[in-house]
Design an enzyme around this catalytic site. Structure first.
Site, PDB file in Angstrom:
ATOM      1  N   LYS A   1       2.042  -3.267   7.451  1.00 56.73           N
ATOM      2  CA  LYS A   1       2.334  -3.455   6.024  1.00 56.73           C
ATOM      3  C   LYS A   1       3.788  -3.078   5.729  1.00 56.73           C
ATOM      4  CE  LYS A   1      -0.085  -4.511   3.047  1.00 56.73           C
ATOM      5  NZ  LYS A   1      -0.472  -5.845   2.506  1.00 56.73           N
TER       6      LYS A   1
ATOM      7  N   THR B   1       0.819  -1.219   0.000  1.00 57.34           N
ATOM      8  CA  THR B   1       0.000   0.000   0.000  1.00 57.34           C
ATOM      9  C   THR B   1       0.851   1.267   0.000  1.00 57.34           C
ATOM     10  OG1 THR B   1      -1.526   1.254   1.403  1.00 57.34           O
ATOM     11  CG2 THR B   1      -0.098  -0.266   2.522  1.00 57.34           C
ATOM     12  N   ASP B   2       0.256   2.353  -0.477  1.00 55.23           N
ATOM     13  CA  ASP B   2       0.958   3.648  -0.420  1.00 55.23           C
ATOM     14  C   ASP B   2       1.038   4.191   1.009  1.00 55.23           C
ATOM     15  OD1 ASP B   2      -1.723   4.341  -0.090  1.00 55.23           O
ATOM     16  OD2 ASP B   2      -1.759   5.826  -1.705  1.00 55.23           O
ATOM     17  N   GLU B   3       0.238   3.607   1.930  1.00 51.56           N
ATOM     18  CA  GLU B   3       0.211   4.149   3.300  1.00 51.56           C
ATOM     19  C   GLU B   3       1.540   3.972   4.021  1.00 51.56           C
ATOM     20  OE1 GLU B   3      -3.210   3.439   5.664  1.00 51.56           O
ATOM     21  OE2 GLU B   3      -4.569   3.588   3.987  1.00 51.56           O
TER      22      GLU B   3
ATOM     23  N   TYR C   1      -2.030  -0.351  11.076  1.00 56.01           N
ATOM     24  CA  TYR C   1      -2.156  -1.042   9.778  1.00 56.01           C
ATOM     25  C   TYR C   1      -0.941  -0.761   8.897  1.00 56.01           C
ATOM     26  CZ  TYR C   1      -3.395  -1.536   4.844  1.00 56.01           C
ATOM     27  OH  TYR C   1      -3.358  -1.837   3.502  1.00 56.01           O
TER      28      TYR C   1
HETATM   29  P1  NAD Z   1      -9.854  -7.233   2.170  1.00 62.32           P
HETATM   30  O1  NAD Z   1      -9.871  -6.907   3.618  1.00 62.32           O
HETATM   31  O2  NAD Z   1     -11.056  -6.939   1.351  1.00 62.32           O
HETATM   32  O3  NAD Z   1      -9.533  -8.786   1.983  1.00 62.32           O
HETATM   33  C1  NAD Z   1      -8.564  -9.464   2.742  1.00 62.32           C
HETATM   34  C2  NAD Z   1      -8.729 -10.959   2.484  1.00 62.32           C
HETATM   35  O4  NAD Z   1      -7.691 -11.630   3.204  1.00 62.32           O
HETATM   36  C3  NAD Z   1     -10.058 -11.521   2.990  1.00 62.32           C
HETATM   37  O5  NAD Z   1     -10.602 -12.415   2.039  1.00 62.32           O
HETATM   38  C4  NAD Z   1      -9.671 -12.263   4.269  1.00 62.32           C
HETATM   39  O6  NAD Z   1     -10.529 -13.357   4.575  1.00 62.32           O
HETATM   40  C5  NAD Z   1      -8.253 -12.716   3.922  1.00 62.32           C
HETATM   41  N1  NAD Z   1      -7.432 -12.950   5.124  1.00 62.32           N
HETATM   42  C6  NAD Z   1      -7.276 -12.111   6.184  1.00 62.32           C
HETATM   43  N2  NAD Z   1      -6.457 -12.676   7.097  1.00 62.32           N
HETATM   44  C7  NAD Z   1      -6.072 -13.870   6.581  1.00 62.32           C
HETATM   45  C8  NAD Z   1      -5.217 -14.915   7.042  1.00 62.32           C
HETATM   46  N3  NAD Z   1      -4.597 -14.834   8.234  1.00 62.32           N
HETATM   47  N4  NAD Z   1      -5.036 -15.990   6.260  1.00 62.32           N
HETATM   48  C9  NAD Z   1      -5.664 -16.095   5.061  1.00 62.32           C
HETATM   49  N5  NAD Z   1      -6.499 -15.164   4.586  1.00 62.32           N
HETATM   50  C10 NAD Z   1      -6.698 -14.051   5.337  1.00 62.32           C
HETATM   51  O7  NAD Z   1      -8.571  -6.519   1.601  1.00 62.32           O
HETATM   52  P2  NAD Z   1      -8.358  -5.776   0.189  1.00 62.32           P
HETATM   53  O8  NAD Z   1      -8.877  -4.409   0.286  1.00 62.32           O
HETATM   54  O9  NAD Z   1      -8.806  -6.662  -0.901  1.00 62.32           O
HETATM   55  O10 NAD Z   1      -6.756  -5.656   0.181  1.00 62.32           O
HETATM   56  C11 NAD Z   1      -5.961  -6.739  -0.317  1.00 62.32           C
HETATM   57  C12 NAD Z   1      -4.497  -6.370  -0.178  1.00 62.32           C
HETATM   58  O11 NAD Z   1      -4.223  -5.183  -0.911  1.00 62.32           O
HETATM   59  C13 NAD Z   1      -4.054  -6.082   1.262  1.00 62.32           C
HETATM   60  O12 NAD Z   1      -2.779  -6.640   1.442  1.00 62.32           O
HETATM   61  C14 NAD Z   1      -4.010  -4.568   1.341  1.00 62.32           C
HETATM   62  O13 NAD Z   1      -3.051  -4.156   2.263  1.00 62.32           O
HETATM   63  C15 NAD Z   1      -3.615  -4.222  -0.076  1.00 62.32           C
HETATM   64  N6  NAD Z   1      -4.074  -2.905  -0.570  1.00 62.32           N
HETATM   65  C16 NAD Z   1      -5.394  -2.564  -0.491  1.00 62.32           C
HETATM   66  C17 NAD Z   1      -5.825  -1.345  -1.018  1.00 62.32           C
HETATM   67  C18 NAD Z   1      -7.260  -0.929  -0.967  1.00 62.32           C
HETATM   68  O14 NAD Z   1      -7.580   0.217  -1.323  1.00 62.32           O
HETATM   69  N7  NAD Z   1      -8.197  -1.786  -0.565  1.00 62.32           N
HETATM   70  C19 NAD Z   1      -4.888  -0.493  -1.619  1.00 62.32           C
HETATM   71  C20 NAD Z   1      -3.541  -0.868  -1.665  1.00 62.32           C
HETATM   72  C21 NAD Z   1      -3.153  -2.091  -1.162  1.00 62.32           C
HETATM   73  O1  DAU Z   2      -4.184   3.969   0.387  1.00 65.45           O
HETATM   74  C1  DAU Z   2      -4.393   2.584   0.316  1.00 65.45           C
HETATM   75  C2  DAU Z   2      -5.244   2.149   1.486  1.00 65.45           C
HETATM   76  O2  DAU Z   2      -6.563   2.610   1.224  1.00 65.45           O
HETATM   77  C3  DAU Z   2      -5.234   0.642   1.708  1.00 65.45           C
HETATM   78  O3  DAU Z   2      -3.937   0.235   2.068  1.00 65.45           O
HETATM   79  C4  DAU Z   2      -6.223   0.243   2.810  1.00 65.45           C
HETATM   80  O4  DAU Z   2      -6.272  -1.163   2.935  1.00 65.45           O
HETATM   81  C5  DAU Z   2      -7.581   0.774   2.433  1.00 65.45           C
HETATM   82  O5  DAU Z   2      -8.514   0.486   3.474  1.00 65.45           O
HETATM   83  C6  DAU Z   2      -7.532   2.274   2.184  1.00 65.45           C
HETATM   84  O6  DAU Z   2      -7.256   2.990   3.433  1.00 65.45           O
HETATM   85  P1  DAU Z   2      -8.009   4.363   3.819  1.00 65.45           P
HETATM   86  O7  DAU Z   2      -7.943   4.522   5.280  1.00 65.45           O
HETATM   87  O8  DAU Z   2      -7.524   5.481   2.960  1.00 65.45           O
HETATM   88  O9  DAU Z   2      -9.493   3.974   3.298  1.00 65.45           O
HETATM   89  P2  DAU Z   2     -10.941   4.219   3.968  1.00 65.45           P
HETATM   90  O10 DAU Z   2     -11.953   3.828   2.933  1.00 65.45           O
HETATM   91  O11 DAU Z   2     -11.052   3.606   5.316  1.00 65.45           O
HETATM   92  O12 DAU Z   2     -10.983   5.796   4.146  1.00 65.45           O
HETATM   93  C7  DAU Z   2     -10.810   6.661   3.036  1.00 65.45           C
HETATM   94  C8  DAU Z   2     -10.842   8.079   3.580  1.00 65.45           C
HETATM   95  O13 DAU Z   2     -12.169   8.367   4.022  1.00 65.45           O
HETATM   96  C9  DAU Z   2      -9.949   8.300   4.782  1.00 65.45           C
HETATM   97  O14 DAU Z   2      -9.404   9.620   4.710  1.00 65.45           O
HETATM   98  C10 DAU Z   2     -10.884   8.189   5.975  1.00 65.45           C
HETATM   99  C11 DAU Z   2     -12.203   8.716   5.426  1.00 65.45           C
HETATM  100  N1  DAU Z   2     -13.431   8.091   5.966  1.00 65.45           N
HETATM  101  C12 DAU Z   2     -13.508   6.753   6.028  1.00 65.45           C
HETATM  102  C13 DAU Z   2     -14.636   6.130   6.505  1.00 65.45           C
HETATM  103  C14 DAU Z   2     -14.735   4.626   6.603  1.00 65.45           C
HETATM  104  C15 DAU Z   2     -14.492   8.910   6.351  1.00 65.45           C
HETATM  105  O15 DAU Z   2     -14.430  10.141   6.272  1.00 65.45           O
HETATM  106  N2  DAU Z   2     -15.626   8.295   6.803  1.00 65.45           N
HETATM  107  C16 DAU Z   2     -15.745   6.935   6.916  1.00 65.45           C
HETATM  108  O16 DAU Z   2     -16.807   6.445   7.374  1.00 65.45           O
END
Ligand code: NAD
Ligand code: DAU
Length: 356
Positions: free
Chosen positions: A164, A135-137, A160
């Protein structure tokens, strides 16, 4: 890429990736290892579960023996590692699972790959690859200007992102120390189908459809760089096929927006597509500014030049189109939404928002 181990394939990005690979790589098999936590949902892949190139295994990435046996039995040559605890707010409430899965789980996978691929002079499978999805975080928070590049120093600021970052360092160490053929992608915020409704966009869609408050943290001016999930998946595929071993590639949408703009956009599109609220007001009237997230990162934005110049990838979906496609998907899949919103989600929601 004959036998691909996908971890976390029942989650948001993983399920979109599994579907893309089955469509685009007719000679590849997928073994999807997923623990099915609250975020993993078998329904996300119900349409492909009978595909004979797909196999689901329920299990934990922390279980080293299970993973090693899978490597051997399935002759795994490629790992795409999505499995993680992924929600920042949950990591603030309870970091323990994040340390367990994100750090120790990644460690267990790396160890299994090292043992299977590198224990004899010649790997048992040709051209193995271990792609770690990050992730970019990990780069921390930007001010009003600037972009995250692959050389930006790490500065994670939530449990988190710290977990990562830690897993990224392990991946890097396994490449440098043991020569494990790793690749890494650090991506910005995804949105699209199968996004669990604890995250901003699906939460707002669901609440706005149901006439509930739309919680916006702080002043709503935090900025995220939004990428349509299928574009993230095509970037991962490109890195797997063409990326240089040991390298990191940043993936971004080139689409920065303030949270309040995102929420207003969703409200306006819903007002256009579905019947008005019972009181006749627009959905923007549901917006409620609430207590800010602790340690809330102000701005993320990705410089994806390396991925574009080296591998020719760039996003294909604009936010304007992607958000409409996403809303249409949620409107057509209301059953999916009610399926994932079980009792534990209601408990989570109350604990998160009642206090705000
Ligand atoms: P998600 O939370 O939707 O899915 C996570 C999946 O991992 C689920 O199916 C869960 O059951 C499985 N899981 C969790 N713990 C586990 C374990 N111990 N063993 C096996 N399976 C397990 O997550 P996502 O949003 O699809 O993100 C996927 C990956 O991409 C993550 O590594 C996250 O850090 C990264 N990522 C997400 C975003 C985003 O915007 N969602 C952006 C950049 C990177
Ligand atoms: O940048 C990549 C990341 O993006 C991933 O690594 C994470 O797994 C993914 O969850 C996401 O993280 P964020 O914290 O940026 O996403 P989230 O959807 O939780 O929140 C997006 C923005 O919106 C953040 O600034 C917090 C704000 N927010 C979020 C929620 C859930 C609100 O204002 N209200 C809300 O209810």
């Amino acid at each position: 890429m004959k036998n691909i181990l996908v971890t976390g394939g029942c989650g948001f990005i993983g399920s979109n990736f599994v579907r893309l690979v089955l469509e685009q790589l007719p000679d590849s098999r997928i073994i999807n290892l997923d623990k099915l936590t609250y975020a993993g949902n078998l329904e996300n892949l119900a349409d492909i579960e009978d595909n004979d190139r797909y196999k689901f295994v329920r299990g934990d990435i922390c279980d080293g023996e299970l993973i090693f046996n899978l490597f051997v039995q399935e002759q795994i040559d490629t790992v795409v590692h999505f499995a993680a605890e992924s929600h920042v707010d949950r990591s603030i409430e309870g970091p323990s699972e994040f340390i367990q899965t994100n750090i120790l789980g990644t460690f267990a996978l790396l160890e299994a790959a090292r043992k299977f691929w590198l224990s004899s002079p010649r790997p048992p499978v040709p051209n193995p690859r271990f792609l770690h999805v990050s992730t970019d975080e990990v780069y921390g928070s930007l001010g009003d200007t600037g972009l995250f590049s692959e050389t930006t120093p790490y500065d994670p600021r939530s449990p988190y992102s710290a977990s990562k970052a830690s897993s990224d360092h392990l991946v890097s160490a396994y490449h440098h120390t043991y020569g494990l053929p790793t690749l890494m992608t650090n991506c910005s915020n995804n949105y699209g189908p199968y996004h669990f409704p604890e995250k901003l966009i699906p939460l707002i869609i669901n609440n706005a459809l149901n006439g509930k408050d739309l919680p916006v943290y702080g002043d709503g001016k935090n900025v995220r760089d939004w990428l349509y999930v299928v574009d993230h998946c095509t970037a991962i595929l490109r890195v797997l096929q063409k990326g240089r071993v040991g390298e990191t590639y940043n993936v971004g949408g080139n689409s920065e927006m303030q949270n309040i703009e995102v929420v207003q956009t969703v409200c306006d599109i819903l007002d256009e597509k579905v019947e008005p609220l019972a009181n006749g007001q627009t959905r923007r009237s549901l917006i409620k500014f609430v207590k800010d997230r602790a340690g809330h990162d102000r701005r993320y934005a990705i410089d994806a030049t390396k991925l574009k110049q080296e591998l020719g990838w760039q996003p294909s979906v604009t936010f304007e189109d992607g958000i409409r496609m996403t809303i249409d998907w949620y409107l057509k899949n209301e059953e999916w939404m009610s399926g994932v919103l079980d009792g534990s989600y209601q408990d989570y929601y109350s604990s998160m928002y009642d206090a705000r």
